[in-house]
Design a protein around this motif. Structure first.
Motif, short mmCIF file in Angstrom:
data_model
loop_
_atom_site.label_atom_id
_atom_site.label_comp_id
_atom_site.label_asym_id
_atom_site.label_seq_id
_atom_site.Cartn_x
_atom_site.Cartn_y
_atom_site.Cartn_z
N UNK A 58 0.88 -1.25 -0.17
CA UNK A 58 -0.07 0.00 -0.17
C UNK A 58 1.11 1.41 -0.14
N UNK A 59 0.56 2.25 -0.69
CA UNK A 59 0.88 3.47 -0.91
C UNK A 59 0.26 4.91 -0.40
N UNK A 60 -0.43 4.38 -0.17
CA UNK A 60 -1.62 5.19 0.42
C UNK A 60 -2.95 4.64 0.81
N UNK A 61 -3.90 5.83 1.20
CA UNK A 61 -5.28 5.60 1.45
C UNK A 61 -5.55 4.73 0.92
N UNK A 62 -5.86 5.14 -0.35
CA UNK A 62 -6.40 5.05 -1.33
C UNK A 62 -5.74 4.06 -2.93
N UNK A 63 -4.61 4.12 -2.66
CA UNK A 63 -3.42 3.20 -3.73
C UNK A 63 -2.82 2.05 -3.04
N UNK B 91 -2.14 -14.98 10.41
CA UNK B 91 -2.41 -13.86 9.67
C UNK B 91 -1.44 -12.98 8.43
N UNK B 92 -1.63 -13.17 7.52
CA UNK B 92 -0.65 -12.38 6.74
C UNK B 92 -1.12 -11.06 6.03
N UNK B 93 0.13 -10.35 7.18
CA UNK B 93 0.40 -9.26 7.26
C UNK B 93 1.15 -8.73 6.52
N UNK B 94 2.35 -8.57 7.36
CA UNK B 94 3.41 -8.85 7.30
C UNK B 94 3.92 -8.28 5.64
N UNK B 95 4.72 -7.73 4.87
CA UNK B 95 4.83 -6.83 3.67
C UNK B 95 3.72 -6.26 3.22
N UNK B 96 2.81 -5.91 3.75
CA UNK B 96 1.74 -5.05 2.73
C UNK B 96 1.92 -3.54 2.91
N UNK B 97 3.29 -3.35 3.67
CA UNK B 97 2.79 -1.36 4.48
C UNK B 97 1.52 -1.45 4.89
N UNK B 98 0.72 -1.65 5.35
CA UNK B 98 -0.98 -1.39 5.57
C UNK B 98 -0.70 -0.41 6.90
N UNK B 99 0.40 0.01 7.45
CA UNK B 99 0.99 1.85 8.15
C UNK B 99 0.34 2.76 7.12
N UNK B 100 1.12 2.18 5.47
CA UNK B 100 0.76 3.68 4.70
C UNK B 100 -0.52 4.01 3.90
N UNK B 101 -1.77 3.11 4.65
CA UNK B 101 -2.56 3.11 4.30
C UNK B 101 -3.64 3.18 5.89
N UNK B 102 -3.29 3.64 6.47
CA UNK B 102 -4.16 3.53 8.14
C UNK B 102 -5.13 2.44 8.71
N UNK B 103 -3.71 1.11 8.32
CA UNK B 103 -4.72 0.39 8.50
C UNK B 103 -4.54 -0.45 10.17
N UNK B 104 -5.19 -0.05 10.95
CA UNK B 104 -4.80 -0.57 11.85
C UNK B 104 -4.35 -2.73 12.27
#
Length: 507
Positions: free
Chosen positions: A151-156, A303-316
């Motif tokens: 993820x590169x941002x909240x909508x991309x 759960x598979x959350x590693x490497x998705x850069x969820x922080x960049x999308x604001x996903x807790x």
């Protein structure tokens, strides 16, 4: 010393495997070029992702589906489909050995052809690609991408560096096997559900670490193929979430299959000596060792959350619990939803698929559907099977809900007797003082099918008084459900009412 066994040797990539891989992960695939933002981007093409793609495509929206590895995810490639194919063959071998139980002559010797069982597994998995393939997804209007997602941002986000924009996104990345932190385990080598179905030969001696559904199913299967199987569970019971009498019934079945179960036992170290894996165990401060040819870990999934850069999308999110969602399956970013194993505690295919459909409707149609309102059954496919829906007694007690249980043993059911399958029971839980179903546990060879009748009754709000009126074809095992309902009806006959009936009939 057993014959030499090498778990690293995989079954051949035959025509069945080539067909499957070409359908679910074609090497020559070229990702499409997006012409603008997608109305929905789905990350992960397992059970949840495929259900979401199907639901979104039916709505006619522009949808993209991104997969890092193979379409179908765990369930199709390394979970439900291959395991159930293997379990069916294992059951045939068990029935051959127990032919006298059915009034038939047992063969003098039962020769196990493990390679043939694995070939059948691959053939079935290959056949089912007709409903799980890249080209079918494309034909339904879904743009399919293969690659790593960030993820590169909240909508991309990006796929292998290729940018994609979205109005809404759904995280359906699933989960992976959780590997226990045991000294020497990685060096010795081990199997998980992701690798066990690639075996070329049967391990003569198998250690299963973990007594959950996966561990129990595969332990019984390999035991019936002829492996000497030991289950090690670091708790005082296996299948810890199920009713105790259900687990006890399965324990007795394991004993008949020659499976050794060691409870309250931890694996503290593994080392290799020659061709053997030497495993050190501790049971209530008692140290022991066993020698095996292969180790299967079945201690859960992460759960598979590693490497998705969820922080960049604001996903807790959390590495252990996964993506944080509300009851509508929305994450902390209102554009991004999640479904399936990546966010749910109960990691079952049916729940994953239903959660995905709910998430799509909530995301695209502004719905407010709640996952907690769904009645979702699940089943452990051992022999006998253990199926459940709704509340357990302990859950009802914890919530302060008075509960009454009606239990019918399968040995009272004619069809179970004629089939020589008398292990198990039907147990229905109702709210005390009413006939409203709160939950059920069924233990029977056909429990996974039988639980659907109870699930339908709960969804439709049908109580035990109505279930008692349902006529079943005779003889069937589902009669146990009606018998439990009739047992409830008998409790409604108070002493005063019975006396009035006797006086009336005595006229």
């Amino acid at each position: 010393m057993s014959a030499k066994f090498d778990a690293s040797v995989s079954a051949p990539q035959d025509a069945f495997e080539r067909k499957r891989l070409a359908a679910v992960g074609p090497e020559s695939w070229n990702n499409p070029e997006p012409s603008g933002p997608y109305q929905l981007v789905i990350v992960g093409a397992g059970s949840a992702g495929l259900a979401a793609a199907d639901a979104a495509a039916a709505l006619g929206v522009r949808v993209a589906l991104i997969e890092r590895h193979l379409i179908g995810g765990t369930c199709f490639n390394t979970g439900c489909v291959p395991s159930k194919a293997l379990l069916r063959t294992a059951t045939v071998y068990a029935e051959m050995r127990e032919a006298l139980r059915y009034g038939a002559r047992a063969p003098a010797t039962v020769e196990v052809d493990f390679a043939a069982a694995m070939t059948r597994l691959r053939r079935i998995r290959s056949h089912l690609t007709h409903s799980t393939s890249v080209r079918q997804l494309v034909a339904s209007g879904v743009d399919v991408y293969f690659g790593n997602t960030r993820f590169e941002g909240a909508d991309r986000l990006s796929v292998n560096g290729q940018p994609l924009r979205f109005d809404k996104a759904l995280l359906a990345t699933g989960a992976r096997p959780q590997i226990p932190d045991i000294p020497g385990l990685k060096q010795a080598g081990f199997l998980t559900n992701a690798t066990v179905f690639d075996l070329a030969e049967l391990p003569p001696r198998l250690l299963v670490i973990g007594g959950g559904p996966l561990g129990c199913e595969l332990a019984q299967a390999f035991g019936r193929f002829g492996a000497k199987v030991t289950i090690v569970q670091d708790m005082p019971l296996f299948l810890p979430h199920e009713e105790r009498d259900a687990a006890q019934t399965l324990s007795e079945a394991f004993a008949r299959d020659g499976i050794e179960v060691r409870l309250n036992t931890g694996v503290v170290a593994v080392r290799v000596e020659g061709e053997e894996k030497v495993v050190e165990l501790v049971t209530d401060d008692y140290h022991s060792t066993i020698r095996v040819d292969a180790i299967l870990t079945g201690v859960g999934r992460r759960p598979n959350v590693h490497g998705l850069a969820l922080e960049a999308a604001g996903v807790n999110h959390d590495e252990l619990a996964g993506v944080t969602v509300d009851d509508h399956l929305c994450s902390s970013n209102p554009r991004i939803f999640a479904a399936g194993d990546v966010c749910l505690d109960k990691k079952f295919t049916d729940i994953a698929e239903e959660s995905a459909r709910i998430a799509v409707r909530n995301a695209l149609l502004g719905g407010r559907e709640r996952l907690s309102e769904r009645v979702v059954p699940w089943c452990t496919y051992t022999d006998p099977e253990i199926a459940h829906v709704g509340l357990y007694v302990r859950e009802a007690n914890a919530r302060g809900i008075p509960i009454k249980t009606f239990t019918i043993p399968m040995h009272q059911i004619d069809r179970a007797i004629t089939d020589s399958e008398q292990d198990g029971f039907v147990k229905l839980h109702v709210s005390e003082g009413s006939d409203r179903l709160l939950g059920a546990t069924i233990v029977s060879r056909d429990a996974g099918d039988m639980i659907s009748q109870v699930t339908l009754a709960m969804v439709a709000g049908v109580g035990l008084r109505t279930l008692a009126k349902v006529i079943h074809a005779y003889p069937t095992k589902t009669e146990a459900i009606r018998e439990a309902a009739m047992a409830y009806n008998r409790t409604r006959l108070s002493t005063r009412l019975l006396e009035r009936i006797r006086r009336r009939l005595g006229r």
